[in-house]
Design a protein around this motif. Structure first.
Motif, PDB file in Angstrom:
ATOM      1  N   ASP A  22      66.579 -77.124 117.752  1.00  0.00           N
ATOM      2  CA  ASP A  22      65.651 -76.749 118.832  1.00  0.00           C
ATOM      3  C   ASP A  22      64.873 -75.507 118.643  1.00  0.00           C
ATOM      4  O   ASP A  22      63.639 -75.518 118.818  1.00  0.00           O
ATOM      5  CB  ASP A  22      66.526 -76.306 120.139  1.00  0.00           C
ATOM      6  CG  ASP A  22      67.244 -77.359 120.911  1.00  0.00           C
ATOM      7  OD1 ASP A  22      66.863 -78.475 120.537  1.00  0.00           O
ATOM      8  OD2 ASP A  22      68.158 -77.222 121.712  1.00  0.00           O
ATOM      9  N   CYS A  23      65.624 -74.476 117.647  1.00  0.00           N
ATOM     10  CA  CYS A  23      64.876 -73.380 117.103  1.00  0.00           C
ATOM     11  C   CYS A  23      63.717 -73.939 116.288  1.00  0.00           C
ATOM     12  O   CYS A  23      62.436 -73.324 116.458  1.00  0.00           O
ATOM     13  CB  CYS A  23      65.650 -72.111 116.654  1.00  0.00           C
ATOM     14  SG  CYS A  23      66.575 -71.528 117.901  1.00  0.00           S
TER      15      CYS A  23
ATOM     16  N   ASN B 160      68.879 -67.931 122.903  1.00  0.00           N
ATOM     17  CA  ASN B 160      69.725 -67.880 123.842  1.00  0.00           C
ATOM     18  C   ASN B 160      71.163 -68.270 123.793  1.00  0.00           C
ATOM     19  O   ASN B 160      71.941 -68.334 124.832  1.00  0.00           O
ATOM     20  CB  ASN B 160      68.934 -68.572 125.164  1.00  0.00           C
ATOM     21  CG  ASN B 160      68.916 -69.778 125.318  1.00  0.00           C
ATOM     22  OD1 ASN B 160      69.623 -70.653 124.371  1.00  0.00           O
ATOM     23  ND2 ASN B 160      68.054 -70.297 126.232  1.00  0.00           N
ATOM     24  N   ALA B 161      71.676 -68.500 122.581  1.00  0.00           N
ATOM     25  CA  ALA B 161      72.798 -68.989 122.389  1.00  0.00           C
ATOM     26  C   ALA B 161      73.630 -68.404 121.217  1.00  0.00           C
ATOM     27  O   ALA B 161      72.536 -68.494 119.822  1.00  0.00           O
ATOM     28  CB  ALA B 161      73.216 -70.441 122.579  1.00  0.00           C
TER      29      ALA B 161
ATOM     30  N   ILE C  14      54.672 -64.993 114.767  1.00  0.00           N
ATOM     31  CA  ILE C  14      55.338 -65.533 115.758  1.00  0.00           C
ATOM     32  C   ILE C  14      56.504 -64.648 116.118  1.00  0.00           C
ATOM     33  O   ILE C  14      57.123 -64.206 115.206  1.00  0.00           O
ATOM     34  CB  ILE C  14      55.949 -67.239 115.618  1.00  0.00           C
ATOM     35  CG1 ILE C  14      54.643 -67.928 115.615  1.00  0.00           C
ATOM     36  CG2 ILE C  14      56.984 -67.474 116.420  1.00  0.00           C
ATOM     37  CD1 ILE C  14      55.184 -69.441 115.335  1.00  0.00           C
ATOM     38  N   ILE C  15      56.963 -64.294 117.198  1.00  0.00           N
ATOM     39  CA  ILE C  15      58.148 -63.298 117.463  1.00  0.00           C
ATOM     40  C   ILE C  15      59.535 -64.135 117.629  1.00  0.00           C
ATOM     41  O   ILE C  15      59.353 -65.128 118.566  1.00  0.00           O
ATOM     42  CB  ILE C  15      57.753 -62.316 118.622  1.00  0.00           C
ATOM     43  CG1 ILE C  15      56.625 -61.633 118.443  1.00  0.00           C
ATOM     44  CG2 ILE C  15      58.984 -61.683 118.890  1.00  0.00           C
ATOM     45  CD1 ILE C  15      56.109 -60.846 119.650  1.00  0.00           C
ATOM     46  N   PHE C  16      60.415 -63.855 116.789  1.00  0.00           N
ATOM     47  CA  PHE C  16      61.518 -64.460 117.104  1.00  0.00           C
ATOM     48  C   PHE C  16      62.669 -63.467 117.323  1.00  0.00           C
ATOM     49  O   PHE C  16      62.922 -62.615 116.657  1.00  0.00           O
ATOM     50  CB  PHE C  16      62.248 -65.216 115.740  1.00  0.00           C
ATOM     51  CG  PHE C  16      63.481 -66.068 115.858  1.00  0.00           C
ATOM     52  CD1 PHE C  16      63.320 -67.256 116.343  1.00  0.00           C
ATOM     53  CD2 PHE C  16      64.537 -65.551 115.413  1.00  0.00           C
ATOM     54  CE1 PHE C  16      64.437 -68.184 116.564  1.00  0.00           C
ATOM     55  CE2 PHE C  16      65.707 -66.411 115.582  1.00  0.00           C
ATOM     56  CZ  PHE C  16      65.797 -67.702 116.203  1.00  0.00           C
ATOM     57  N   ASP C  17      63.197 -63.878 118.606  1.00  0.00           N
ATOM     58  CA  ASP C  17      64.008 -62.987 119.388  1.00  0.00           C
ATOM     59  C   ASP C  17      65.374 -63.504 119.411  1.00  0.00           C
ATOM     60  O   ASP C  17      65.553 -64.328 119.984  1.00  0.00           O
ATOM     61  CB  ASP C  17      63.581 -62.518 120.816  1.00  0.00           C
ATOM     62  CG  ASP C  17      64.164 -61.444 121.566  1.00  0.00           C
ATOM     63  OD1 ASP C  17      65.521 -60.929 120.986  1.00  0.00           O
ATOM     64  OD2 ASP C  17      63.747 -60.679 122.216  1.00  0.00           O
ATOM     65  N   CYS C  18      66.329 -62.778 118.686  1.00  0.00           N
ATOM     66  CA  CYS C  18      67.934 -63.223 118.847  1.00  0.00           C
ATOM     67  C   CYS C  18      68.802 -62.777 120.024  1.00  0.00           C
ATOM     68  O   CYS C  18      69.827 -63.186 120.273  1.00  0.00           O
ATOM     69  CB  CYS C  18      68.559 -62.913 117.483  1.00  0.00           C
ATOM     70  SG  CYS C  18      67.982 -63.475 115.951  1.00  0.00           S
ATOM     71  N   GLN C  19      67.950 -61.949 120.662  1.00  0.00           N
ATOM     72  CA  GLN C  19      68.388 -61.237 122.037  1.00  0.00           C
ATOM     73  C   GLN C  19      69.858 -60.545 121.705  1.00  0.00           C
ATOM     74  O   GLN C  19      71.024 -60.992 122.390  1.00  0.00           O
ATOM     75  CB  GLN C  19      68.460 -62.322 123.153  1.00  0.00           C
ATOM     76  CG  GLN C  19      67.289 -62.739 123.575  1.00  0.00           C
ATOM     77  CD  GLN C  19      67.266 -63.677 124.737  1.00  0.00           C
ATOM     78  OE1 GLN C  19      68.055 -63.438 125.587  1.00  0.00           O
ATOM     79  NE2 GLN C  19      66.092 -64.710 124.729  1.00  0.00           N
TER      80      GLN C  19
ATOM     81  N   ASP D  30      52.502 -68.063 125.016  1.00  0.00           N
ATOM     82  CA  ASP D  30      53.628 -68.581 125.444  1.00  0.00           C
ATOM     83  C   ASP D  30      55.000 -68.251 125.071  1.00  0.00           C
ATOM     84  O   ASP D  30      55.135 -67.492 124.024  1.00  0.00           O
ATOM     85  CB  ASP D  30      53.618 -70.332 125.037  1.00  0.00           C
ATOM     86  CG  ASP D  30      52.354 -70.864 125.845  1.00  0.00           C
ATOM     87  OD1 ASP D  30      52.165 -70.345 126.638  1.00  0.00           O
ATOM     88  OD2 ASP D  30      51.715 -71.765 125.148  1.00  0.00           O
ATOM     89  N   THR D  31      56.128 -68.726 125.638  1.00  0.00           N
ATOM     90  CA  THR D  31      57.420 -68.431 125.224  1.00  0.00           C
ATOM     91  C   THR D  31      58.313 -69.620 125.337  1.00  0.00           C
ATOM     92  O   THR D  31      58.161 -70.570 126.045  1.00  0.00           O
ATOM     93  CB  THR D  31      58.160 -67.163 126.321  1.00  0.00           C
ATOM     94  OG1 THR D  31      58.268 -67.846 127.443  1.00  0.00           O
ATOM     95  CG2 THR D  31      57.516 -66.054 126.407  1.00  0.00           C
ATOM     96  N   TYR D  32      59.286 -69.682 124.386  1.00  0.00           N
ATOM     97  CA  TYR D  32      60.249 -70.858 124.142  1.00  0.00           C
ATOM     98  C   TYR D  32      61.578 -70.164 123.895  1.00  0.00           C
ATOM     99  O   TYR D  32      61.548 -69.427 123.567  1.00  0.00           O
ATOM    100  CB  TYR D  32      59.635 -71.493 122.723  1.00  0.00           C
ATOM    101  CG  TYR D  32      58.391 -72.166 122.699  1.00  0.00           C
ATOM    102  CD1 TYR D  32      58.166 -73.435 122.802  1.00  0.00           C
ATOM    103  CD2 TYR D  32      57.338 -71.269 122.225  1.00  0.00           C
ATOM    104  CE1 TYR D  32      56.800 -74.007 122.521  1.00  0.00           C
ATOM    105  CE2 TYR D  32      56.028 -71.746 122.289  1.00  0.00           C
ATOM    106  CZ  TYR D  32      55.703 -72.947 122.482  1.00  0.00           C
ATOM    107  OH  TYR D  32      54.420 -73.383 122.189  1.00  0.00           O
ATOM    108  N   THR D  33      62.277 -71.398 124.288  1.00  0.00           N
ATOM    109  CA  THR D  33      63.890 -70.883 124.248  1.00  0.00           C
ATOM    110  C   THR D  33      64.510 -72.012 123.676  1.00  0.00           C
ATOM    111  O   THR D  33      63.985 -73.000 123.248  1.00  0.00           O
ATOM    112  CB  THR D  33      64.603 -70.692 125.480  1.00  0.00           C
ATOM    113  OG1 THR D  33      64.551 -72.131 126.036  1.00  0.00           O
ATOM    114  CG2 THR D  33      63.997 -69.768 126.450  1.00  0.00           C
ATOM    115  N   CYS D  34      65.704 -71.613 122.768  1.00  0.00           N
ATOM    116  CA  CYS D  34      66.162 -72.636 121.818  1.00  0.00           C
ATOM    117  C   CYS D  34      67.805 -72.063 121.734  1.00  0.00           C
ATOM    118  O   CYS D  34      68.051 -70.720 121.987  1.00  0.00           O
ATOM    119  CB  CYS D  34      65.813 -72.759 120.452  1.00  0.00           C
ATOM    120  SG  CYS D  34      65.736 -71.029 119.414  1.00  0.00           S
ATOM    121  N   ALA D  35      68.591 -73.120 121.581  1.00  0.00           N
ATOM    122  CA  ALA D  35      70.101 -72.737 121.505  1.00  0.00           C
ATOM    123  C   ALA D  35      70.596 -73.275 120.359  1.00  0.00           C
ATOM    124  O   ALA D  35      71.826 -73.066 120.068  1.00  0.00           O
ATOM    125  CB  ALA D  35      70.765 -73.398 122.712  1.00  0.00           C
TER     126      ALA D  35
END
Length: 204
Positions: free
Chosen positions: A163-164, A180-181, A199-204, A154-159
């Motif tokens: 949330d994260c 994503n923020a 778990i992969i944590f992507d700061c983008q 699964d994928t999750y988003t947080c701002a």
């Protein structure tokens, strides 16, 4: 039972310790990993929670007066995610059901996610997860077979920090959490992985 040689069934002897169940026809049980909580699945369509004041000592376990209804009219087995935040139930209606527990290992905080998948067997009787959550195993009576599933990631988003941290707590091995923020006005590190692995944590 006490086993003088760990995991060797031939070395196990009955301790003459037992406690009464809440259900007249109990079907399954599950212990919290540290042995301080016990869960009973009953044929009366309910899951019951016990507190064990002395870890893994059944004589110290007492009913917490906490129970929740099952989704299946004839439930057969239950399983908790290792962090206590997810609960799974398998039942005779040929489905596996998922719950989320907002307070880890507290049954009263567990609510059904309106999420279920069909079983492979017409009379499923047991389920078990790989510790990292990437494999699921189903025991079937009708065909006398054990089935293996691979779980999609699964994928999750947080701002923000909250949330994260919630997304990380909900995620399983192989899942990705995307920030994503930009997080500003925070001193130090506000993201807590709580020992979560893979778990992969992507700061983008």
């Amino acid at each position: 039972y006490t086993c003088s040689d760990a995991w060797n069934l031939s070395s196990c002897s009955y301790d003459n310790i037992n406690i009464s169940t809440q259900d007249n026809t109990p079907r399954s049980l599950f212990f919290k990993l540290d042995g301080t909580k016990l869960y009973e699945l009953g044929d009366a369509d309910a899951i019951y929670q016990y507190n064990c004041s002395d870890a893994w000592n059944l004589s110290s376990c007492s009913y917490d007066n906490i129970n929740i209804p099952t989704q299946d009219a004839t439930p057969f087995d239950l399983f908790f995610k290792p962090d206590g935040r997810k609960l799974y139930e398998i039942g005779d209606i040929n489905a596996i059901y998922q719950y989320t527990c907002s307070d880890a290992w507290n049954l009263s905080s567990c609510s059904y996610d309106n999420l279920n998948i069909s079983t492979q067997d017409n009379t499923p009787s047991g389920l078990f997860f790989h510790p990292n959550g990437t494999k699921l195993y189903e025991l079937g009576i009708t065909n006398g077979v054990i089935y293996q599933y691979s779980l999609n990631n699964d994928t999750y988003t947080c701002a923000n920090c909250t949330d994260c941290n919630n997304a990380i707590a909900d995620a399983s091995a192989g899942d990705t959490v995307y920030l994503n923020a930009s997080i500003s006005n925070v001193e130090g590190t506000c993201i807590d992985f709580n020992g979560t692995d893979n778990i992969i944590f992507d700061c983008q």
